[in-house]
Design an enzyme around this catalytic site. Sequence first.
Site, PDB file in Angstrom:
ATOM      1  CE  LYS A  65      -6.856   1.582   8.481  1.00  0.00           C
ATOM      2  NZ  LYS A  65      -5.530   1.772   9.031  1.00  0.00           N
ATOM      3  CG  ASP A  96      -2.359  -0.985   1.649  1.00  0.00           C
ATOM      4  OD1 ASP A  96      -1.468  -0.866   0.811  1.00  0.00           O
ATOM      5  OD2 ASP A  96      -2.322  -1.806   2.586  1.00  0.00           O
TER       6      ASP A  96
HETATM    7  C1  PLP Z   1     -10.517  -2.447   5.456  1.00  0.00           C
HETATM    8  C2  PLP Z   1      -9.368  -2.557   6.376  1.00  0.00           C
HETATM    9  N1  PLP Z   1      -9.406  -3.487   7.338  1.00  0.00           N
HETATM   10  C3  PLP Z   1      -8.386  -3.624   8.212  1.00  0.00           C
HETATM   11  C4  PLP Z   1      -7.256  -2.825   8.126  1.00  0.00           C
HETATM   12  C5  PLP Z   1      -6.141  -3.054   9.090  1.00  0.00           C
HETATM   13  O1  PLP Z   1      -5.962  -1.959   9.941  1.00  0.00           O
HETATM   14  P1  PLP Z   1      -4.564  -1.731  10.678  1.00  0.00           P
HETATM   15  O2  PLP Z   1      -3.575  -1.394   9.599  1.00  0.00           O
HETATM   16  O3  PLP Z   1      -4.840  -0.637  11.620  1.00  0.00           O
HETATM   17  O4  PLP Z   1      -4.206  -3.017  11.312  1.00  0.00           O
HETATM   18  C6  PLP Z   1      -7.169  -1.841   7.135  1.00  0.00           C
HETATM   19  C7  PLP Z   1      -5.984  -1.004   6.996  1.00  0.00           C
HETATM   20  O5  PLP Z   1      -5.850  -0.229   6.080  1.00  0.00           O
HETATM   21  C8  PLP Z   1      -8.266  -1.684   6.250  1.00  0.00           C
HETATM   22  O6  PLP Z   1      -8.276  -0.753   5.302  1.00  0.00           O
END
Ligand code: PLP
Length: 394
Positions: free
Chosen positions: A75, A123
Amino acid sequence: MFLLNHHPDYRSALHPEDVETLGPAGANAIAAHLAERPNHVPTPLHSLPALAAALGIGALFIKDEGQRLGLGSFKALGGAYAVIRLALETASEALGRPLGDADMNDPAVREAAAGMTFACATDGNHGRSVAQGAQLLGAKAVIFVHGGVSDERVAAIARFGAEMVRVSGTYDDSVVEAARVATERGWTIVSDTSWEGYERIPGLVMQGYTAIAREGLAEMPERPTHVFVQAGVGGIAAALAAQMQSSFGEARPFFTVVEPSRAACIFEAAKRGKPGKIPHGAPTVMAMLECYDPSPLALRVLYRAADAFMTAEDSDAVEAMNRLARPSAGDPAIVAGESGGAGLAGLLAALRDPQARAALKLDGQSRVFLVNTEGATDPARYAELVGLKPEEVA
Ligand SMILES: Cc1ncc(COP(=O)(O)O)c(C=O)c1O
């Protein structure tokens, strides 16, 4: 559970706007930006031959985002990038001259940024990125978190000087509240999910994620035959699917989106053929993927460029974390957070189910590309689930 893509748009060309944002030009733009960031180094791509052999596939590669820009997750690529691009645009308008990434430290840019406040819901990981981008330029950040976000994750965001706001309800409630307050106060909302009339900024956030595919594909000895990517609102999955499509066209790898079975909003949207919220379920250990309302922008790409959608159980996610922490001889140890290992969780679940294995075309020749999307972003939780502290792994 898995579902092959049956959307009417499946395999049709990407929307021209999405090609512009998430195709080669988008990947060039984030690469140029990263070249100006002081602590940027490409993240490692690990080959895990022993795990591939144990699973009966040809090869397994994991792009490890655990150390991206010092933030602990992929992110880091999105929120901070969007904040900096938006601040540069505002400064450029105020000064009446074009500004690029190399002007990030120009005093005039910092002066313009000092008058800006960036807000988002998170989150955990996206908020940390937005807060980092704002801090880099001397702007303000206000980050909204729901009750399920751990104190440790809140503290990690606050360390970047952000003001934290706790909101009752779920992630989706915090998205609505952040947008409401930001609109009222004239702040810039930098969301990782889109909604009607609000696509440009989440598009920039997703453009940041395209760096993962650009770097990863450049390092692969051969092109992958399969990609498994985890989804919350679908941003990273769409960014990578668009990159696979623009890099390989019809010969692109078989692309599977993985979600927790307790929060499978993309899976449901694939089943129904249109975006929409799903009812809230019980919390999942894959906390960063606990989203109940998919990003319509992400879905527009995934309806065209994803081949399958599947769910994984919490037990699969914990197994993935443990397998990566305690590798077979010859493989590197990888610290994968609860959501970080979810792509591998999906692969493990698919390989265990003969029907899914066949439908997803997995066999002894498959070369699978995965992304460890986070390290131990909540170290205490990591130790609880793996039985080792993150620093004891490796
Ligand atoms: C560690 C991690 N993996 C995957 C995701 C999923 O990403 P997206 O919300 O763009 O699908 C997030 C989203 O916050 C994340 O923090």
